[in-house]
Design an enzyme around this catalytic site. Structure first.
Site, PDB file in Angstrom:
ATOM      1  N   HIS A 121       0.815  -1.221   0.000  1.00 55.57           N
ATOM      2  CA  HIS A 121       0.000   0.000   0.000  1.00 55.57           C
ATOM      3  C   HIS A 121       0.845   1.265   0.000  1.00 55.57           C
ATOM      4  O   HIS A 121       0.351   2.334   0.337  1.00 55.57           O
ATOM      5  CB  HIS A 121      -0.968  -0.011   1.193  1.00 55.57           C
ATOM      6  N   ASN A 217      -3.543 -12.557  16.191  1.00 53.25           N
ATOM      7  CA  ASN A 217      -4.454 -11.415  16.302  1.00 53.25           C
ATOM      8  C   ASN A 217      -5.197 -11.530  17.638  1.00 53.25           C
ATOM      9  O   ASN A 217      -5.568 -12.632  18.028  1.00 53.25           O
ATOM     10  CB  ASN A 217      -5.460 -11.462  15.128  1.00 53.25           C
TER      11      ASN A 217
HETATM   12  P1  OAD Z   1      -7.382  -3.010  10.409  1.00 49.17           P
HETATM   13  O1  OAD Z   1      -7.555  -1.839  11.300  1.00 49.17           O
HETATM   14  O2  OAD Z   1      -8.485  -3.338   9.475  1.00 49.17           O
HETATM   15  O3  OAD Z   1      -7.107  -4.319  11.286  1.00 49.17           O
HETATM   16  C1  OAD Z   1      -6.156  -4.317  12.295  1.00 49.17           C
HETATM   17  C2  OAD Z   1      -6.139  -5.702  12.938  1.00 49.17           C
HETATM   18  O4  OAD Z   1      -5.109  -5.719  13.899  1.00 49.17           O
HETATM   19  C3  OAD Z   1      -7.447  -6.069  13.656  1.00 49.17           C
HETATM   20  O5  OAD Z   1      -7.841  -7.381  13.246  1.00 49.17           O
HETATM   21  C4  OAD Z   1      -7.048  -6.063  15.137  1.00 49.17           C
HETATM   22  O6  OAD Z   1      -7.741  -7.058  15.890  1.00 49.17           O
HETATM   23  C5  OAD Z   1      -5.567  -6.415  15.037  1.00 49.17           C
HETATM   24  N1  OAD Z   1      -4.750  -5.955  16.173  1.00 49.17           N
HETATM   25  C6  OAD Z   1      -4.953  -4.910  17.010  1.00 49.17           C
HETATM   26  N2  OAD Z   1      -3.958  -4.818  17.909  1.00 49.17           N
HETATM   27  C7  OAD Z   1      -3.083  -5.824  17.636  1.00 49.17           C
HETATM   28  C8  OAD Z   1      -1.860  -6.267  18.212  1.00 49.17           C
HETATM   29  N3  OAD Z   1      -1.306  -5.643  19.240  1.00 49.17           N
HETATM   30  N4  OAD Z   1      -1.258  -7.351  17.665  1.00 49.17           N
HETATM   31  C9  OAD Z   1      -1.797  -7.988  16.604  1.00 49.17           C
HETATM   32  N5  OAD Z   1      -2.960  -7.627  16.021  1.00 49.17           N
HETATM   33  C10 OAD Z   1      -3.596  -6.552  16.525  1.00 49.17           C
HETATM   34  O7  OAD Z   1      -6.014  -2.783   9.625  1.00 49.17           O
HETATM   35  P2  OAD Z   1      -5.504  -3.550   8.315  1.00 49.17           P
HETATM   36  O8  OAD Z   1      -6.000  -4.939   8.280  1.00 49.17           O
HETATM   37  O9  OAD Z   1      -4.045  -3.312   8.225  1.00 49.17           O
HETATM   38  O10 OAD Z   1      -5.518   0.385   3.337  1.00 49.17           O
HETATM   39  O11 OAD Z   1      -6.233  -2.724   7.191  1.00 49.17           O
HETATM   40  C11 OAD Z   1      -6.030  -3.072   5.852  1.00 49.17           C
HETATM   41  C12 OAD Z   1      -6.061  -1.833   4.997  1.00 49.17           C
HETATM   42  O12 OAD Z   1      -7.276  -1.121   5.207  1.00 49.17           O
HETATM   43  C13 OAD Z   1      -4.969  -0.800   5.316  1.00 49.17           C
HETATM   44  O13 OAD Z   1      -3.732  -1.074   4.723  1.00 49.17           O
HETATM   45  C14 OAD Z   1      -5.573   0.457   4.777  1.00 49.17           C
HETATM   46  C15 OAD Z   1      -6.984   0.308   5.280  1.00 49.17           C
HETATM   47  O14 OAD Z   1      -7.956   1.003   4.574  1.00 49.17           O
HETATM   48  C16 OAD Z   1      -5.218   1.465   2.636  1.00 49.17           C
HETATM   49  O15 OAD Z   1      -5.010   2.546   3.154  1.00 49.17           O
HETATM   50  C17 OAD Z   1      -5.157   1.208   1.162  1.00 49.17           C
END
Ligand code: OAD
Length: 255
Positions: A121, A217
């Site tokens: 990204h 997660n």
């Molecule tokens: P999300 O905010 O959708 O998900 C974050 C995940 O991290 C959730 O499943 C939480 O449960 C988990 N989480 C929280 N704290 C944690 C920890 N300490 N250790 C491990 N896991 C933890 O973020 P992404 O999946 O990265 O795209 O989102 C995907 C994309 O959506 C991003 O790259 C962005 C966004 O829109 C763009 O900007 C193109």
């Protein structure tokens, strides 16, 4: 977390010839950066993506969008990699082949020393011009100005070099990520809600081609069917995994 799953994953890690890792915002949460979809603190809980993360939003209000990304860049500059990032950087010398794929734009894997990072990204520390994608030198970016600088080559405005909704992913990075998903024997999914494609579909590709998928997660909702699931924070679980696999002291990763 189920200690059997930790032991199973440790065994798989020892045997892995090609480990692919996909990370999301959750791995940087313990560094102090907000995730996107946390119901209270997530960026998309407090801002509308269509106002900030689309080309149309930038055309409507470039200064607002630019300023939001300047603020996020400043935040990323003020935090440090956590034990999860450090453990992954350390892993690079322990596994015959490791492919690290991230959806994050914060640069924290590189800051922890991971040698090669596939950034699906983009990267918030880079800028490019809106019209043609010409790279904009960092020296041209004045963080105190709310106006994006102009591209010296074509005069169009600078924008962050990140992927917005409705845009395609960088071709080289996506090809490399798919290729890793096709050849990995173990695919580790860390800190992502897995709702944004094509990143989310990489683990399914890997699983369909015979890889074991393991998820780290704190939210059981992020588990992928048929995978190993280690419930908890990656900054804690990844050092524990290194300890279980190689018998090293997990505090090695607290830097
Ligand atoms: P999300 O905010 O959708 O998900 C974050 C995940 O991290 C959730 O499943 C939480 O449960 C988990 N989480 C929280 N704290 C944690 C920890 N300490 N250790 C491990 N896991 C933890 O973020 P992404 O999946 O990265 O795209 O989102 C995907 C994309 O959506 C991003 O790259 C962005 C966004 O829109 C763009 O900007 C193109």
């Amino acid at each position: 977390m189920n200690s059997n799953d930790l032991q199973t994953l440790a065994q798989l890690l020892k045997e892995s010839r090609h480990l692919a890792i996909l990370t999301g915002a959750g791995i940087s949460a313990e560094s102090g950066l907000p995730t996107f979809r946390d119901p209270l603190t997530g960026l998309w809980a407090n801002f509308r993506p269509e106002d900030l993360a689309t080309p149309e939003a930038f055309q409507r209000n470039p200064e607002f969008v630019w300023q939001w990304y300047v603020d996020r860049r400043k935040m990323a500059n003020h935090v440090r990699p956590n034990p999860g990032h450090h453990m992954i950087a350390w892993l690079a010398d322990r596994i015959p082949k490791l492919t690290l794929i991230t959806q994050n734009v914060d640069g924290l894997h590189q800051a922890a020393g991971s040698p090669e990072v596939i950034e699906l990204h983009g990267n918030i520390h880079r800028s490019k011009c809106f019209l043609y994608g010409h790279p904009i030198e960092v020296e041209l970016v004045d963080e105190n100005s709310i106006k994006p600088p102009e591209c010296p080559e074509c005069g169009s405005l600078a924008r962050p070099d990140v992927v917005w909704f409705g845009e395609t992913l960088p071709e080289k990075e996506l090809t490399e990520a798919v290729s890793a998903a096709c050849s990995a024997d173990l695919f580790l999914v860390i800190g992502t809600s897995g709702v944004v494609n094509p990143a989310a579909s990489l683990s399914l590709t890997a699983r369909n081609l015979g890889a074991t998928v393991a998820v780290i997660n704190p939210d059981p909702g992020a588990a992928i069917r048929g995978s190993l699931f280690l419930k908890g924070n990656s900054g804690k679980i990844l050092p524990e995994l290194a300890a279980e696999t190689w018998g090293i002291d997990p505090s090695l990763f607290m830097k």
